[in-house]
Design a protein around this motif. Structure first.
Motif, PDB file in Angstrom:
ATOM      1  N   ALA A  92       0.728  -0.802  -0.241  1.00 21.13           N
ATOM      2  CA  ALA A  92      -0.107   0.323   0.053  1.00 21.13           C
ATOM      3  C   ALA A  92       0.860   1.219  -0.263  1.00 21.13           C
ATOM      4  O   ALA A  92       2.263   1.418   0.494  1.00 21.13           O
ATOM      5  CB  ALA A  92      -0.527  -0.321   0.797  1.00 21.13           C
ATOM      6  N   CYS A  93       0.051   2.448  -0.539  1.00 19.90           N
ATOM      7  CA  CYS A  93       1.241   3.478  -0.831  1.00 19.90           C
ATOM      8  C   CYS A  93       1.022   4.509   0.170  1.00 19.90           C
ATOM      9  O   CYS A  93       1.201   3.812   1.688  1.00 19.90           O
ATOM     10  CB  CYS A  93       0.406   4.200  -1.425  1.00 19.90           C
ATOM     11  N   CYS A  94       0.085   5.436   0.379  1.00 21.73           N
ATOM     12  CA  CYS A  94      -0.011   6.310   1.975  1.00 21.73           C
ATOM     13  C   CYS A  94      -0.448   6.331   2.500  1.00 21.73           C
ATOM     14  O   CYS A  94      -2.146   5.652   2.376  1.00 21.73           O
ATOM     15  CB  CYS A  94       1.003   7.575   1.449  1.00 21.73           C
ATOM     16  N   GLU A  95      -1.334   7.200   3.746  1.00 15.58           N
ATOM     17  CA  GLU A  95      -2.344   7.179   4.749  1.00 15.58           C
ATOM     18  C   GLU A  95      -4.179   7.582   3.772  1.00 15.58           C
ATOM     19  O   GLU A  95      -4.929   7.293   3.407  1.00 15.58           O
ATOM     20  CB  GLU A  95      -2.468   8.233   5.405  1.00 15.58           C
ATOM     21  N   ARG A  96      -3.137   9.134   3.110  1.00 11.04           N
ATOM     22  CA  ARG A  96      -3.999   9.348   1.810  1.00 11.04           C
ATOM     23  C   ARG A  96      -5.079   8.778   1.073  1.00 11.04           C
ATOM     24  O   ARG A  96      -6.212   8.206   0.123  1.00 11.04           O
ATOM     25  CB  ARG A  96      -3.831  10.858   1.349  1.00 11.04           C
ATOM     26  N   TRP A  97      -3.899   7.307   0.199  1.00 13.46           N
ATOM     27  CA  TRP A  97      -4.570   6.362  -0.107  1.00 13.46           C
ATOM     28  C   TRP A  97      -5.170   5.484   0.262  1.00 13.46           C
ATOM     29  O   TRP A  97      -6.720   5.152  -0.630  1.00 13.46           O
ATOM     30  CB  TRP A  97      -2.438   6.103  -1.110  1.00 13.46           C
ATOM     31  N   TRP A  98      -5.899   5.165   1.295  1.00 12.72           N
ATOM     32  CA  TRP A  98      -5.783   4.420   2.307  1.00 12.72           C
ATOM     33  C   TRP A  98      -7.125   5.048   2.242  1.00 12.72           C
ATOM     34  O   TRP A  98      -8.627   4.066   2.056  1.00 12.72           O
ATOM     35  CB  TRP A  98      -5.185   3.892   2.967  1.00 12.72           C
ATOM     36  N   THR A  99      -7.562   6.123   2.918  1.00 15.57           N
ATOM     37  CA  THR A  99      -8.505   6.752   3.303  1.00 15.57           C
ATOM     38  C   THR A  99      -9.066   7.167   2.428  1.00 15.57           C
ATOM     39  O   THR A  99     -10.121   7.735   2.734  1.00 15.57           O
ATOM     40  CB  THR A  99      -8.589   7.878   4.474  1.00 15.57           C
ATOM     41  N   SER A 100      -8.456   7.808   1.338  1.00 12.07           N
ATOM     42  CA  SER A 100      -9.680   7.987   0.062  1.00 12.07           C
ATOM     43  C   SER A 100      -9.375   6.640  -1.040  1.00 12.07           C
ATOM     44  O   SER A 100     -10.060   6.779  -2.248  1.00 12.07           O
ATOM     45  CB  SER A 100      -9.069   8.799  -0.773  1.00 12.07           C
ATOM     46  N   LEU A 101      -9.308   5.513  -0.854  1.00 12.23           N
ATOM     47  CA  LEU A 101      -9.779   4.829  -1.766  1.00 12.23           C
ATOM     48  C   LEU A 101      -9.383   4.302  -2.585  1.00 12.23           C
ATOM     49  O   LEU A 101      -9.446   4.105  -3.840  1.00 12.23           O
ATOM     50  CB  LEU A 101     -11.590   4.361  -1.830  1.00 12.23           C
ATOM     51  N   ALA A 102      -7.793   4.292  -2.677  1.00 13.62           N
ATOM     52  CA  ALA A 102      -7.112   4.567  -3.710  1.00 13.62           C
ATOM     53  C   ALA A 102      -7.102   5.685  -4.877  1.00 13.62           C
ATOM     54  O   ALA A 102      -7.493   5.236  -6.134  1.00 13.62           O
ATOM     55  CB  ALA A 102      -6.680   3.235  -4.165  1.00 13.62           C
ATOM     56  N   THR A 103      -8.043   6.889  -4.807  1.00 12.21           N
ATOM     57  CA  THR A 103      -7.992   7.558  -5.339  1.00 12.21           C
ATOM     58  C   THR A 103      -7.599   8.944  -5.454  1.00 12.21           C
ATOM     59  O   THR A 103      -6.860   9.918  -6.525  1.00 12.21           O
ATOM     60  CB  THR A 103      -9.720   8.091  -5.525  1.00 12.21           C
ATOM     61  N   ASP A 104      -6.183   8.913  -4.147  1.00  6.04           N
ATOM     62  CA  ASP A 104      -5.422  10.434  -4.447  1.00  6.04           C
ATOM     63  C   ASP A 104      -4.341  10.058  -3.354  1.00  6.04           C
ATOM     64  O   ASP A 104      -4.153   8.828  -2.656  1.00  6.04           O
ATOM     65  CB  ASP A 104      -6.980  11.144  -3.568  1.00  6.04           C
ATOM     66  N   HIS A 105      -3.138  10.369  -3.630  1.00  4.13           N
ATOM     67  CA  HIS A 105      -1.703  10.260  -2.908  1.00  4.13           C
ATOM     68  C   HIS A 105      -1.521  11.583  -2.106  1.00  4.13           C
ATOM     69  O   HIS A 105      -1.825  12.520  -2.745  1.00  4.13           O
ATOM     70  CB  HIS A 105      -0.828   9.918  -3.303  1.00  4.13           C
ATOM     71  N   ASP A 106      -0.849  11.175  -1.142  1.00  2.00           N
ATOM     72  CA  ASP A 106      -0.013  12.198  -0.156  1.00  2.00           C
ATOM     73  C   ASP A 106       0.628  13.058  -1.277  1.00  2.00           C
ATOM     74  O   ASP A 106       1.160  12.839  -2.502  1.00  2.00           O
ATOM     75  CB  ASP A 106       0.904  11.846   0.892  1.00  2.00           C
ATOM     76  N   PRO A 107       1.092  14.537  -1.829  1.00  5.10           N
ATOM     77  CA  PRO A 107       2.285  14.964  -2.131  1.00  5.10           C
ATOM     78  C   PRO A 107       3.628  14.600  -2.382  1.00  5.10           C
ATOM     79  O   PRO A 107       4.483  14.468  -2.701  1.00  5.10           O
ATOM     80  CB  PRO A 107       2.162  16.337  -1.233  1.00  5.10           C
ATOM     81  N   THR A 108       3.763  14.221  -1.143  1.00  7.03           N
ATOM     82  CA  THR A 108       5.146  13.319  -0.675  1.00  7.03           C
ATOM     83  C   THR A 108       5.560  11.445  -1.076  1.00  7.03           C
ATOM     84  O   THR A 108       6.728  11.155  -0.992  1.00  7.03           O
ATOM     85  CB  THR A 108       5.527  13.398   0.800  1.00  7.03           C
ATOM     86  N   CYS A 109       4.216  11.217  -1.941  1.00  4.86           N
ATOM     87  CA  CYS A 109       4.122   9.369  -1.996  1.00  4.86           C
ATOM     88  C   CYS A 109       5.058   9.306  -3.683  1.00  4.86           C
ATOM     89  O   CYS A 109       4.648  10.248  -4.089  1.00  4.86           O
ATOM     90  CB  CYS A 109       3.107   9.416  -1.954  1.00  4.86           C
ATOM     91  N   PRO A 110       5.672   8.797  -3.362  1.00  7.08           N
ATOM     92  CA  PRO A 110       6.339   8.630  -4.358  1.00  7.08           C
ATOM     93  C   PRO A 110       5.779   7.472  -5.957  1.00  7.08           C
ATOM     94  O   PRO A 110       6.350   7.705  -6.767  1.00  7.08           O
ATOM     95  CB  PRO A 110       7.769   7.535  -4.072  1.00  7.08           C
ATOM     96  N   ASN A 111       4.677   6.802  -5.394  1.00  7.37           N
ATOM     97  CA  ASN A 111       3.767   6.489  -5.829  1.00  7.37           C
ATOM     98  C   ASN A 111       2.790   7.751  -7.202  1.00  7.37           C
ATOM     99  O   ASN A 111       1.888   7.394  -7.579  1.00  7.37           O
ATOM    100  CB  ASN A 111       2.719   4.791  -5.546  1.00  7.37           C
ATOM    101  N   GLN A 112       2.750   8.122  -6.388  1.00  8.80           N
ATOM    102  CA  GLN A 112       1.516   9.732  -6.810  1.00  8.80           C
ATOM    103  C   GLN A 112       1.575   9.663  -8.369  1.00  8.80           C
ATOM    104  O   GLN A 112       3.197  10.143  -9.094  1.00  8.80           O
ATOM    105  CB  GLN A 112       1.818  10.765  -6.712  1.00  8.80           C
ATOM    106  N   THR A 113       0.360  10.030  -9.422  1.00  4.68           N
ATOM    107  CA  THR A 113       0.292   9.745 -11.013  1.00  4.68           C
ATOM    108  C   THR A 113       0.253  11.224 -10.655  1.00  4.68           C
ATOM    109  O   THR A 113      -0.576  12.105 -10.649  1.00  4.68           O
ATOM    110  CB  THR A 113      -1.128   8.760 -10.976  1.00  4.68           C
ATOM    111  N   ARG A 114       1.126  11.238 -11.928  1.00  8.17           N
ATOM    112  CA  ARG A 114       1.410  13.157 -12.471  1.00  8.17           C
ATOM    113  C   ARG A 114      -0.002  13.546 -13.674  1.00  8.17           C
ATOM    114  O   ARG A 114       0.194  12.240 -14.294  1.00  8.17           O
ATOM    115  CB  ARG A 114       2.570  13.313 -12.723  1.00  8.17           C
ATOM    116  N   ARG A 115      -1.260  14.356 -13.296  1.00 12.33           N
ATOM    117  CA  ARG A 115      -1.605  14.108 -14.492  1.00 12.33           C
ATOM    118  C   ARG A 115      -1.037  15.147 -15.756  1.00 12.33           C
ATOM    119  O   ARG A 115      -0.906  15.654 -15.284  1.00 12.33           O
ATOM    120  CB  ARG A 115      -2.878  15.025 -14.144  1.00 12.33           C
ATOM    121  N   SER A 116      -0.808  14.111 -16.553  1.00 11.43           N
ATOM    122  CA  SER A 116      -0.536  15.405 -18.065  1.00 11.43           C
ATOM    123  C   SER A 116      -1.172  16.828 -18.207  1.00 11.43           C
ATOM    124  O   SER A 116      -2.531  16.664 -17.612  1.00 11.43           O
ATOM    125  CB  SER A 116      -0.456  14.541 -18.949  1.00 11.43           C
TER     126      SER A 116
END
Length: 108
Positions: free
Chosen positions: A82-106
């Motif tokens: 699992a990634c970060c705390e926000r990823w868990w609480t948002s049901l895998a829709t958002d990441h923390d700003p410091t998460c290395p798995n954060q997907t960047r939108r083009s």
């Protein structure tokens, strides 16, 4: 219980019935020591049948335990990846700003 174990139990049941019948016939003919011999021998297939049922229950319990362990391993792997705390609480829709798995939108 497997098909082989069921067949074996039915054969053991038949052996019990045959030995019990032999004990009754020996009693009718007055052979006292043979009655006791056949009666004691008729207990062996019954003990073997109970042993087969116990082995089947034990195999079933081992299979259930193995299935539960496999499920726990899968869940542990999911939690460990699992990634970060926000990823868990948002049901895998958002990441923390410091998460290395954060997907960047083009920008497109």
């Amino acid at each position: 219980m497997s098909r082989f174990a069921r067949t074996l139990c039915s054969l053991q049941g038949g052996a019990f019935l045959w030995l019990a019948y032999c004990a009754v016939q020996s009693a009718r003919n007055g052979a006292t020591w043979e009655v006791w011999l056949f009666a004691a021998a008729s207990l062996l297939p019954v003990i073997a049948m109970f042993r087969e049922y116990e082995l089947a229950d034990e195999r079933r319990a081992v299979a259930v335990r193995a299935e539960r362990l496999a499920r726990l391993r899968v869940h542990a792997e999911e939690i460990n990846t699992a990634c970060c705390e926000r990823w868990w609480t948002s049901l895998a829709t958002d990441h923390d700003p410091t998460c290395p798995n954060q997907t960047r939108r083009s920008a497109a």
